[in-house]
Motif scaffolding. Structure first.
Motif, PDB file in Angstrom:
ATOM      1  N   PRO A  67     -11.461  -2.898  -3.239  1.00 55.89           N
ATOM      2  CA  PRO A  67     -10.270  -2.172  -3.703  1.00 55.89           C
ATOM      3  C   PRO A  67      -9.032  -2.563  -2.900  1.00 55.89           C
ATOM      4  O   PRO A  67      -9.120  -3.022  -1.761  1.00 55.89           O
ATOM      5  N   LEU A  68      -7.876  -2.380  -3.491  1.00 48.32           N
ATOM      6  CA  LEU A  68      -6.617  -2.588  -2.787  1.00 48.32           C
ATOM      7  C   LEU A  68      -6.463  -1.550  -1.677  1.00 48.32           C
ATOM      8  O   LEU A  68      -6.916  -0.415  -1.813  1.00 48.32           O
ATOM      9  N   ARG A  69      -5.823  -1.951  -0.607  1.00 52.97           N
ATOM     10  CA  ARG A  69      -5.490  -1.016   0.471  1.00 52.97           C
ATOM     11  C   ARG A  69      -4.050  -0.558   0.299  1.00 52.97           C
ATOM     12  O   ARG A  69      -3.120  -1.359   0.348  1.00 52.97           O
ATOM     13  N   CYS A  70      -3.856   0.746   0.090  1.00 58.07           N
ATOM     14  CA  CYS A  70      -2.520   1.334  -0.016  1.00 58.07           C
ATOM     15  C   CYS A  70      -2.279   2.192   1.225  1.00 58.07           C
ATOM     16  O   CYS A  70      -2.955   3.206   1.406  1.00 58.07           O
ATOM     17  N   VAL A  71      -1.342   1.792   2.040  1.00 58.61           N
ATOM     18  CA  VAL A  71      -1.027   2.542   3.256  1.00 58.61           C
ATOM     19  C   VAL A  71       0.273   3.301   3.037  1.00 58.61           C
ATOM     20  O   VAL A  71       1.296   2.709   2.683  1.00 58.61           O
ATOM     21  N   PHE A  72       0.224   4.609   3.236  1.00 58.68           N
ATOM     22  CA  PHE A  72       1.406   5.449   3.125  1.00 58.68           C
ATOM     23  C   PHE A  72       1.916   5.766   4.529  1.00 58.68           C
ATOM     24  O   PHE A  72       1.225   6.425   5.307  1.00 58.68           O
ATOM     25  N   PHE A  73       3.109   5.266   4.834  1.00 58.66           N
ATOM     26  CA  PHE A  73       3.718   5.571   6.129  1.00 58.66           C
ATOM     27  C   PHE A  73       4.639   6.765   5.984  1.00 58.66           C
ATOM     28  O   PHE A  73       5.525   6.796   5.130  1.00 58.66           O
ATOM     29  N   MET A  74       4.416   7.767   6.839  1.00 59.55           N
ATOM     30  CA  MET A  74       5.274   8.941   6.872  1.00 59.55           C
ATOM     31  C   MET A  74       5.927   9.012   8.247  1.00 59.55           C
ATOM     32  O   MET A  74       5.223   8.993   9.262  1.00 59.55           O
ATOM     33  N   PRO A  75       7.249   9.064   8.302  1.00 64.60           N
ATOM     34  CA  PRO A  75       7.964   8.953   9.581  1.00 64.60           C
ATOM     35  C   PRO A  75       7.964  10.240  10.402  1.00 64.60           C
ATOM     36  O   PRO A  75       8.995  10.682  10.895  1.00 64.60           O
ATOM     37  N   TYR A  76       6.789  10.845  10.528  1.00 66.66           N
ATOM     38  CA  TYR A  76       6.655  12.110  11.246  1.00 66.66           C
ATOM     39  C   TYR A  76       5.368  12.093  12.066  1.00 66.66           C
ATOM     40  O   TYR A  76       4.542  11.198  11.947  1.00 66.66           O
ATOM     41  N   GLY A  77       5.226  13.158  12.860  1.00 73.73           N
ATOM     42  CA  GLY A  77       3.947  13.400  13.495  1.00 73.73           C
ATOM     43  C   GLY A  77       2.966  13.966  12.488  1.00 73.73           C
ATOM     44  O   GLY A  77       3.292  14.191  11.316  1.00 73.73           O
ATOM     45  N   HIS A  78       1.733  14.267  12.945  1.00 75.28           N
ATOM     46  CA  HIS A  78       0.669  14.631  12.021  1.00 75.28           C
ATOM     47  C   HIS A  78       0.946  15.918  11.254  1.00 75.28           C
ATOM     48  O   HIS A  78       0.845  15.959  10.019  1.00 75.28           O
ATOM     49  N   ALA A  79       1.305  16.997  11.956  1.00 68.80           N
ATOM     50  CA  ALA A  79       1.455  18.288  11.286  1.00 68.80           C
ATOM     51  C   ALA A  79       2.501  18.226  10.183  1.00 68.80           C
ATOM     52  O   ALA A  79       2.277  18.664   9.053  1.00 68.80           O
ATOM     53  N   TYR A  80       3.654  17.643  10.480  1.00 64.59           N
ATOM     54  CA  TYR A  80       4.715  17.606   9.489  1.00 64.59           C
ATOM     55  C   TYR A  80       4.385  16.655   8.348  1.00 64.59           C
ATOM     56  O   TYR A  80       4.828  16.861   7.210  1.00 64.59           O
ATOM     57  N   SER A  81       3.605  15.635   8.618  1.00 63.23           N
ATOM     58  CA  SER A  81       3.250  14.684   7.554  1.00 63.23           C
ATOM     59  C   SER A  81       2.475  15.371   6.431  1.00 63.23           C
ATOM     60  O   SER A  81       2.575  14.980   5.266  1.00 63.23           O
ATOM     61  N   LEU A  82       1.707  16.402   6.774  1.00 60.49           N
ATOM     62  CA  LEU A  82       0.925  17.111   5.756  1.00 60.49           C
ATOM     63  C   LEU A  82       1.812  17.927   4.827  1.00 60.49           C
ATOM     64  O   LEU A  82       1.369  18.349   3.752  1.00 60.49           O
ATOM     65  N   LEU A  83       3.073  18.148   5.222  1.00 61.68           N
ATOM     66  CA  LEU A  83       4.024  18.853   4.374  1.00 61.68           C
ATOM     67  C   LEU A  83       4.750  17.902   3.427  1.00 61.68           C
ATOM     68  O   LEU A  83       5.503  18.357   2.559  1.00 61.68           O
ATOM     69  N   SER A  84       4.558  16.602   3.592  1.00 57.28           N
ATOM     70  CA  SER A  84       5.195  15.604   2.719  1.00 57.28           C
ATOM     71  C   SER A  84       4.373  15.511   1.439  1.00 57.28           C
ATOM     72  O   SER A  84       3.612  14.562   1.230  1.00 57.28           O
ATOM     73  N   LEU A  85       4.543  16.511   0.591  1.00 48.39           N
ATOM     74  CA  LEU A  85       3.607  16.666  -0.514  1.00 48.39           C
ATOM     75  C   LEU A  85       3.717  15.549  -1.550  1.00 48.39           C
ATOM     76  O   LEU A  85       2.727  15.215  -2.202  1.00 48.39           O
ATOM     77  N   GLY A  86       4.905  14.965  -1.728  1.00 44.83           N
ATOM     78  CA  GLY A  86       5.006  13.848  -2.657  1.00 44.83           C
ATOM     79  C   GLY A  86       4.104  12.703  -2.260  1.00 44.83           C
ATOM     80  O   GLY A  86       3.361  12.139  -3.081  1.00 44.83           O
ATOM     81  N   THR A  87       4.123  12.365  -0.976  1.00 45.49           N
ATOM     82  CA  THR A  87       3.269  11.290  -0.469  1.00 45.49           C
ATOM     83  C   THR A  87       1.811  11.708  -0.464  1.00 45.49           C
ATOM     84  O   THR A  87       0.928  10.932  -0.865  1.00 45.49           O
ATOM     85  N   MET A  88       1.534  12.930  -0.023  1.00 49.04           N
ATOM     86  CA  MET A  88       0.150  13.387   0.029  1.00 49.04           C
ATOM     87  C   MET A  88      -0.459  13.494  -1.369  1.00 49.04           C
ATOM     88  O   MET A  88      -1.668  13.317  -1.539  1.00 49.04           O
ATOM     89  N   THR A  89       0.360  13.766  -2.362  1.00 52.93           N
ATOM     90  CA  THR A  89      -0.137  13.809  -3.738  1.00 52.93           C
ATOM     91  C   THR A  89      -0.668  12.445  -4.162  1.00 52.93           C
ATOM     92  O   THR A  89      -1.756  12.333  -4.756  1.00 52.93           O
ATOM     93  N   LEU A  90       0.107  11.399  -3.868  1.00 45.95           N
ATOM     94  CA  LEU A  90      -0.324  10.047  -4.241  1.00 45.95           C
ATOM     95  C   LEU A  90      -1.559   9.636  -3.448  1.00 45.95           C
ATOM     96  O   LEU A  90      -2.484   9.013  -3.983  1.00 45.95           O
ATOM     97  N   TYR A  91      -1.584   9.977  -2.172  1.00 46.62           N
ATOM     98  CA  TYR A  91      -2.750   9.698  -1.330  1.00 46.62           C
ATOM     99  C   TYR A  91      -3.996  10.340  -1.924  1.00 46.62           C
ATOM    100  O   TYR A  91      -5.056   9.709  -2.080  1.00 46.62           O
ATOM    101  N   ASP A  92      -3.861  11.608  -2.297  1.00 47.29           N
ATOM    102  CA  ASP A  92      -4.996  12.340  -2.852  1.00 47.29           C
ATOM    103  C   ASP A  92      -5.391  11.780  -4.226  1.00 47.29           C
ATOM    104  O   ASP A  92      -6.586  11.628  -4.521  1.00 47.29           O
TER     105      ASP A  92
END
Length: 608
Positions: free
Chosen positions: A31-56
């Motif tokens: 499979p292709l590797r899709c890496v989502f970079f979020m310019p935050y620390g861990h806790a705040y990255s989980l609030l980036s729901l647009g990115t987390m939606t695509l990840y999920d």
């Protein structure tokens, strides 16, 4: 064990996945590797729901030929000016899920939420070891660089650096990108790959458009590079049945909090705001109810309700009742943080329902005031002058605000009012700004609470691409600090030093952040070169000075006033993605010009 590996192990150990495990073993081979970079620390990255939606979405679909991974600004990374570097003993920047280098990914997606933070792209590309400019990258050797989120409302600034920009809700467009990328890059030629991708709805590929620049700033023409490339690229917005559950509920918790998004978009259409751009939609209550049940079973006791206007959610009382019942039977404290409400949609029953939650607050209260006041209602009059309220199509009138304050005054749980105001709007006069102080003091008197607090949050007017006001002139940020100070002094004079110090607060982020935002929000691709210049020169991009920006603009043949002026140009820098109604633009410009003319006439008459 290195600091980075130790940090990643800690992240993994505390994460709680709030749905079934991903069927990664059932994925197609290679499979292709899709890496989502979020310019935050861990806790705040989980609030980036647009990115987390695509990840999920990617990981949950067993038939989709890709796996998604997350890369963050790990605490163990070394900050060196604008740059990020690996900690000692590490040679590879990796994801949470995979020790393989991010450099080996097929797609690297960058989420940037603010136009003033676009230089984050250089930071991550340098850290990974990827050439910054698209023309220096090769398909198959370097990842395809995809950008998204609100920071790319004007996608032109990083047009020479980002390969693809996803507009709107990207669940469908990114899925198609993954499905078609192997074919698109089969020839090994970047031009062929990008031409193929440019034909996917919702994906803007800057390289496939030729631009004619105007001296000093702005463009005269932008046209597709080939006949296969569309003239316009419009954002994609999906109906509720087509959206995955992770679009409304955060799929992963750090063990401390979980997040829900009950509404998307806004029912209102203020001319300065992007919230009304997407269509208004509501999460099914059953989905949120089930999510709360899963959180309760996993021991999560803190909830963030992130919604542009939670009071517009049709099932808000059912949702608050669900949380109230959870809180009542929990042996541990349950905390609810509500993102935003509209004061004119607040009722006494709503205030009662919120106060029954037990421990509750407003998200900006949590971020800025920590554990001080908690019973906060937020109101966004935006303008103290009712004429500006009308012109900018803001429906929150003074009468509606007064009714809301009366409700808060009678309710024991709400002792704090946060007021949002815009300063620097076109046609604004000094009296309009001073009226903000008068407005805040009037609210304090109407609140009539010995423990009352008024928080004034000024925001500089920023013409935003994609809004009816996108062409308007912008006030010079160099003057904004003085305007805020003048408003503060006016409040002090009206109520006295003692009352002001006890009951009033002004939350203002210095205007330095507006310098970059003003050029990035409205600039063309030459601004990307200026960002790179400032980044490499080591200037503090969080606190850039006016002189530093002016020097950089002058060095590249541009003028700062070009980005502050009213943009009457036929072609905007972001013309390919522009779909604002031109008749609404003309009506707004006419109303503001008429107001300015009337005020000028009155001033001249009084002087005479």
């Amino acid at each position: 064990m290195s600091a980075l590996i130790n940090e990643i192990h800690q992240i993994i150990s505390r994460e709680i996945h709030l749905d079934d495990a991903y069927p990664l073993s059932e994925k197609p081979s290679d499979p292709l590797r899709c890496v989502f970079f979020m310019p935050y620390g861990h806790a705040y990255s989980l609030l980036s729901l647009g990115t987390m939606t695509l990840y999920d979405m990617i990981n949950r679909d067993a038939k989709l030929g890709a796996v998604a991974e997350r890369a963050l600004v790990y605490d163990s990374l070394v900050r060196d000016g604008n740059r990020l570097e690996l900690p000692e003993g590490e040679s590879t920047y990796r994801t949470i899920e995979n020790p393989a280098p991010v450099l080996d990914a097929d797609i690297l997606a960058l989420s940037i939420t603010n136009a003033g933070n676009l230089a984050t792209a250089f930071k991550i590309l340098d850290l990974v070891g990827i050439p910054r400019r698209g023309e220096d990258r090769q398909p198959g050797r370097h990842p395809l660089i995809v950008g998204g989120s609100a920071g790319f409302a004007n996608p032109e600034v990083l047009g020479d650096y980002i390969d693809v920009i996803a507009l709107g809700e990207a669940e469908v467009s990114v899925r198609r990108l993954i499905e078609e990328l192997p074919t698109a890059r089969a020839t090994g030629k970047r031009e062929d790959m990008l031409e193929h991708i440019a034909q996917i709805p919702g994906l803007y590929v800057p390289h496939m458009y030729d631009v004619e620049y105007r001296e000093g700033g702005g463009i005269t023409e932008i046209r597709p590079h080939t006949p296969k490339v569309p003239q316009k690229v419009l954002p994609q917005y999906l109906s509720v049945p087509d959206l995955p559950s992770s679009h409304f509920t955060a799929p992963i918790s750090d063990g401390d909090f979980a997040m829900m998004v009950p509404t998307l978009g806004c029912r209102w259409d203020c001319h300065f705001c992007t919230l009304g751009v997407p269509p208004f939609r509501q999460a099914p209550f059953e989905l949120l109810s089930d999510y709360l049940d899963r959180c309760e079973k996993r021991g999560i006791r803190k909830f963030i309700i992130s919604s542009p206007t939670f009071t517009q959610y049709g099932k808000r009382f059912d949702l608050l009742g669900k949380i109230r019942d959870f809180s009542a039977r929990s042996e541990e404290k349950v905390t609810t943080i509500i993102g935003s409400v509209r004061a004119d949609e607040v009722s006494n029953s709503y205030l009662d329902a919120v106060s029954e939650l037990g421990d509750f607050g407003h998200i900006l209260t949590e971020l800025h005031l920590q554990n001080e006041v908690r019973g906060v209602i937020t109101i966004a009059p935006e303008f103290a002058n009712p004429e500006l309220v009308r012109i900018f199509n803001k429906t929150l009138t003074r009468e509606r605000v007064n009714r809301s304050i009366e409700l808060c005054s009678a309710h024991p749980e709400f002792n704090t009012v946060m007021l949002y105001f815009i300063i620097g709007a076109p046609s604004e006069q000094r009296e309009d700004r001073l009226g903000i102080a008068d407005y805040a003091v009037d609210v304090f008197k109407r609140l009539n609470r010995e423990d009352g607090t008024i928080i004034v949050k000024p925001l500089q007017y920023m013409p935003k691409p994609g809004t009816v006001g996108q062409r308007l002139e912008m006030a010079d940020p160099r003057h904004t600090d003085a305007h805020v100070e003048e408003i503060s002094r006016r409040m002090r004079d009206l109520v006295g030093e003692e009352i002001f110090d006890r009951h009033f607060r002004v939350l203002w982020e210095e205007s330095s952040r507006m310098y970059l935002e003003s050029v990035c929000g409205r600039g063309d691709r030459r601004v990307g070169t200026i960002l790179e210049y400032l980044y490499d020169a080591g200037h503090d991009l969080e606190n850039i000075t006016s002189s530093q920006l002016e020097e950089a603009l002058h060095h590249h043949g541009l003028r700062q006033n070009e980005f502050l002026r009213r943009m009457s140009d036929k072609v905007l820098p972001w013309e390919v993605v522009n779909n604002v109604n031109p008749e609404q633009e003309r009506e707004l410009l006419k109303a503001l010009d008429e107001r300015t003319a009337a005020l000028t006439s009155t001033s001249d008459h009084e002087s005479w």
